[in-house]
Design a protein around this motif. Structure first.
Motif, short mmCIF file in Angstrom:
data_model
loop_
_atom_site.label_atom_id
_atom_site.label_comp_id
_atom_site.label_asym_id
_atom_site.label_seq_id
_atom_site.Cartn_x
_atom_site.Cartn_y
_atom_site.Cartn_z
N UNK A 156 0.84 -1.20 0.00
CA UNK A 156 0.00 0.00 0.00
C UNK A 156 0.87 1.25 0.00
N UNK A 157 1.94 1.24 0.79
CA UNK A 157 2.86 2.37 0.81
C UNK A 157 3.51 2.60 -0.54
N UNK A 158 3.85 1.51 -1.22
CA UNK A 158 4.42 1.63 -2.56
C UNK A 158 3.44 2.30 -3.51
N UNK A 159 2.16 1.91 -3.44
CA UNK A 159 1.17 2.53 -4.31
C UNK A 159 1.06 4.03 -4.02
N UNK A 160 1.06 4.42 -2.75
CA UNK A 160 0.99 5.84 -2.39
C UNK A 160 2.18 6.58 -2.99
N UNK A 161 3.36 6.03 -2.84
CA UNK A 161 4.57 6.65 -3.38
C UNK A 161 4.50 6.77 -4.90
N UNK A 162 4.12 5.68 -5.57
CA UNK A 162 4.02 5.72 -7.03
C UNK A 162 2.97 6.72 -7.49
N UNK A 163 1.87 6.82 -6.78
CA UNK A 163 0.84 7.80 -7.12
C UNK A 163 1.38 9.22 -6.98
N UNK A 164 2.04 9.49 -5.85
CA UNK A 164 2.56 10.83 -5.61
C UNK A 164 3.64 11.22 -6.60
N UNK A 165 4.39 10.23 -7.09
CA UNK A 165 5.45 10.50 -8.08
C UNK A 165 4.91 10.48 -9.50
N UNK A 166 3.60 10.33 -9.65
CA UNK A 166 2.94 10.32 -10.95
C UNK A 166 3.54 9.27 -11.88
N UNK A 167 3.66 8.05 -11.35
CA UNK A 167 4.22 6.94 -12.11
C UNK A 167 3.30 6.56 -13.28
N UNK A 168 3.88 5.97 -14.30
CA UNK A 168 3.17 5.57 -15.50
C UNK A 168 2.13 4.49 -15.16
N UNK A 169 0.84 4.76 -15.33
CA UNK A 169 -0.18 3.78 -14.97
C UNK A 169 -0.17 2.54 -15.86
N UNK A 170 0.50 2.59 -17.01
CA UNK A 170 0.58 1.43 -17.89
C UNK A 170 1.70 0.47 -17.51
N UNK A 171 2.53 0.86 -16.54
CA UNK A 171 3.61 0.00 -16.08
C UNK A 171 3.03 -1.14 -15.25
N UNK A 172 3.60 -2.34 -15.41
CA UNK A 172 3.09 -3.52 -14.71
C UNK A 172 3.18 -3.39 -13.19
N UNK A 173 4.29 -2.84 -12.68
CA UNK A 173 4.45 -2.68 -11.23
C UNK A 173 3.43 -1.70 -10.68
N UNK A 174 3.22 -0.62 -11.38
CA UNK A 174 2.25 0.38 -10.95
C UNK A 174 0.85 -0.22 -10.96
N UNK A 175 0.53 -0.94 -12.03
CA UNK A 175 -0.78 -1.57 -12.15
C UNK A 175 -1.00 -2.59 -11.03
N UNK A 176 0.00 -3.44 -10.78
CA UNK A 176 -0.12 -4.43 -9.71
C UNK A 176 -0.30 -3.76 -8.35
N UNK A 177 0.54 -2.77 -8.05
CA UNK A 177 0.45 -2.14 -6.72
C UNK A 177 -0.88 -1.42 -6.55
N UNK A 178 -1.40 -0.82 -7.62
CA UNK A 178 -2.69 -0.14 -7.52
C UNK A 178 -3.82 -1.15 -7.30
N UNK A 179 -3.83 -2.23 -8.10
CA UNK A 179 -4.88 -3.23 -7.94
C UNK A 179 -4.84 -3.90 -6.57
N UNK A 180 -3.65 -4.27 -6.12
CA UNK A 180 -3.51 -4.91 -4.81
C UNK A 180 -3.90 -3.95 -3.70
N UNK A 181 -3.47 -2.72 -3.79
CA UNK A 181 -3.79 -1.73 -2.76
C UNK A 181 -5.27 -1.42 -2.73
N UNK A 182 -5.87 -1.33 -3.89
CA UNK A 182 -7.31 -1.06 -3.95
C UNK A 182 -8.09 -2.19 -3.27
N UNK A 183 -7.66 -3.43 -3.48
CA UNK A 183 -8.33 -4.56 -2.85
C UNK A 183 -8.06 -4.58 -1.34
N UNK A 184 -6.80 -4.37 -0.95
CA UNK A 184 -6.43 -4.42 0.46
C UNK A 184 -7.05 -3.27 1.26
N UNK A 185 -7.19 -2.12 0.62
CA UNK A 185 -7.72 -0.94 1.31
C UNK A 185 -9.15 -0.64 0.87
#
Length: 91
Positions: A21-50
């Motif tokens: 979840x912390x990784x997703x927050x960091x990636x969001x704040x750094x405006x990471x590329x949403x098409x990247x696999x890591x960004x997509x995974x962290x967002x999906x996992x965080x959305x489910x966990x939170x």
């Protein structure tokens, strides 16, 4: 019965969940590329966990809603998981 190993597993799982979840927050704040696999995974996992807290707050700024909602979930998972692990280690 020794509960130390179980306590360690609980602490590790709680910390990994909070880190995802912390990784997703960091990636969001750094405006990471949403098409990247890591960004997509962290967002999906965080959305489910939170799912219980990601839209809890209604701040005007979207970044504040992300940090508040997802950050709350990360803190709760870390605190409850590590508290439970500490209690189990006492037995």
């Amino acid at each position: 019965m020794k509960l130390g190993p179980l306590a360690s597993v609980i602490a590790v799982v709680a910390n990994v969940v909070a880190s995802i979840i912390g990784l997703w927050i960091l990636l969001y704040l750094l405006d990471a590329n949403p098409d990247n696999a890591l960004v997509d995974f962290s967002h999906d996992a965080s959305r489910w966990l939170a799912s219980w807290s990601h839209d809890l707050f209604t701040f005007d700024q979207e970044w504040a809603r992300v940090v508040g909602g997802y950050g709350l979930a990360a803190v709760v998972y870390a605190l409850i998981g590590n508290f439970a692990a500490a209690r189990l280690r006492r037995y």
